[in-house]
Structure formats: C-alpha cells, structure tokens
Design a protein around this motif. Structure first.
Motif, PDB file in Angstrom:
ATOM      1  N   ALA A  24       0.798  -1.223   0.000  1.00 20.77           N
ATOM      2  CA  ALA A  24       0.000   0.000   0.000  1.00 20.77           C
ATOM      3  C   ALA A  24       0.836   1.280   0.000  1.00 20.77           C
ATOM      4  CB  ALA A  24      -0.937   0.008   1.213  1.00 20.77           C
ATOM      5  N   TYR A  25       1.962   1.269   0.699  1.00 20.10           N
ATOM      6  CA  TYR A  25       2.683   2.519   0.910  1.00 20.10           C
ATOM      7  C   TYR A  25       4.145   2.503   0.454  1.00 20.10           C
ATOM      8  CZ  TYR A  25      -1.381   3.195   3.868  1.00 20.10           C
ATOM      9  OH  TYR A  25      -2.658   3.278   4.323  1.00 20.10           O
ATOM     10  N   ILE A  26       4.895   1.532   0.917  1.00 24.04           N
ATOM     11  CA  ILE A  26       6.340   1.551   0.682  1.00 24.04           C
ATOM     12  C   ILE A  26       6.674   1.244  -0.772  1.00 24.04           C
ATOM     13  CG2 ILE A  26       8.554   0.540   1.347  1.00 24.04           C
ATOM     14  CD1 ILE A  26       7.203  -0.100   4.104  1.00 24.04           C
ATOM     15  N   GLY A  27       6.102   0.176  -1.321  1.00 22.30           N
ATOM     16  CA  GLY A  27       6.386  -0.210  -2.703  1.00 22.30           C
ATOM     17  C   GLY A  27       6.082   0.894  -3.709  1.00 22.30           C
ATOM     18  N   PRO A  28       4.857   1.464  -3.668  1.00 25.57           N
ATOM     19  CA  PRO A  28       4.569   2.549  -4.618  1.00 25.57           C
ATOM     20  C   PRO A  28       5.513   3.740  -4.458  1.00 25.57           C
ATOM     21  CG  PRO A  28       2.529   1.720  -3.685  1.00 25.57           C
ATOM     22  CD  PRO A  28       3.661   1.061  -2.929  1.00 25.57           C
TER      23      PRO A  28
END
Length: 174
Positions: A24-28
C-alpha cells in the motif's frame, strides 16, 4: 497456546502486516523514486542493523539464548549495517555505491536466512522468552528487513522503467 506457536504466529503476522504496508505505501513510494534514491532509502533502513548487537547483550537477552543463534545474528547484523552505511556514504561514487548496495543486500539476506536456520536448529521458538527485550526484532523488524531485501534484489535485476519525462528529456517522441 505454547510459546513456540505464539512466536511463530507473531512472526507470520509480522510478515503479513509488513507485506500489506509494503504493497500500500512503501512499494509505490519506492517505484516513484529513481533507482538510486530507492536503494538509498532501503540502505537507510538497514543502516540501523547495528541494533542486532543486542543479541550479545547480557541482561537484555536471557542467559540461555543459544549462542549458535545470538553470536551470528549480532555480528552479521553489524556487518550488514556497516555495509549499508558505507553505501550511503558512497552514493556519489556510482560503481562503489552499487557494489556496496549489492554487498549489504547479499550479506543481510544471508544473515536473515542463516538466523532462521540457527533459530530452528536451536529450538528458539520454544524459548522465545530468552530473547527478552530483543523479542521485537524477529517479530516486527526482521519481516520488514527481508521484504526490503527482496525489493532491492528485484530492483537490481529488473531494467528501469522509462518514464515519459525521461523520454521527453532524451528527445524521443511517443
């Protein structure tokens, strides 16, 4: 529930929670960065691996924490942390930076895999209380470290995606 089952459940749930957070947050966020910035962010996280020396701190961990687990975990974490710091210091020297990025990720992932091996063979889940205050490391911190190592390796082996701005800067048309 036995201590071994509780420890194992918490470890698995640590991976699930961090994978959800990563997706949800780190990858993008990492994908939106250029490759060097993304690897610098991962190196910054891993630069705190000196904290693994806590496994060698009497009074913080229990006296019966197996040395076969504790010594390796402490020193391999330190090595990973130092390599990550060196990568951060060398980011302007691209060849050295990429060498150190590969090194801290190889050493760091090998450390975690060997830690799992030592923990299983020493029956660490049965005596997880011996981790003392360091209990949080394998349950909360290690899943994030492993996930970011996998992400770093993925970024290292996949070709960079060319963004429209990069295409425009090179004079290419769509």
């Amino acid at each position: 529930m036995s201590p071994a089952h509780t420890f194992t459940l918490q470890l698995v749930l640590g991976y699930v929670a961090w994978l959800l957070c990563y997706r949800a947050y780190i990858g993008p966020r990492l994908k939106a960065m250029d490759r060097i910035s993304a690897h610098r962010a991962i190196a910054t996280l891993h630069s705190f691996r000196f904290f693994g020396l806590v496994f060698a701190m009497p009074g913080v961990v229990g006296p019966h924490l197996p040395d076969s687990f504790a010594a390796w975990a402490a020193h391999a974490d330190l090595a990973t942390g130092v390599l990550a710091m060196l990568a951060l210091l060398a980011w302007r020297l691209r060849a050295l930076f990429w060498l150190l990025v590969a090194a801290f990720n190889l050493v760091g992932m090998a450390d975690l895999l060997v830690d799992y091996y030592h923990a299983i063979h020493a029956h660490l889940p049965d005596m997880a209380g011996e981790l003392g205050a360091a209990y949080v490391i394998p349950v909360i911190y290690v899943p994030l470290l492993m996930i970011t190592h996998v992400a770093a390796f993925h970024m290292l082996v996949t070709p960079p995606v060319r963004r429209p701005a990069a295409l425009a800067a090179t004079g290419a048309s769509r």
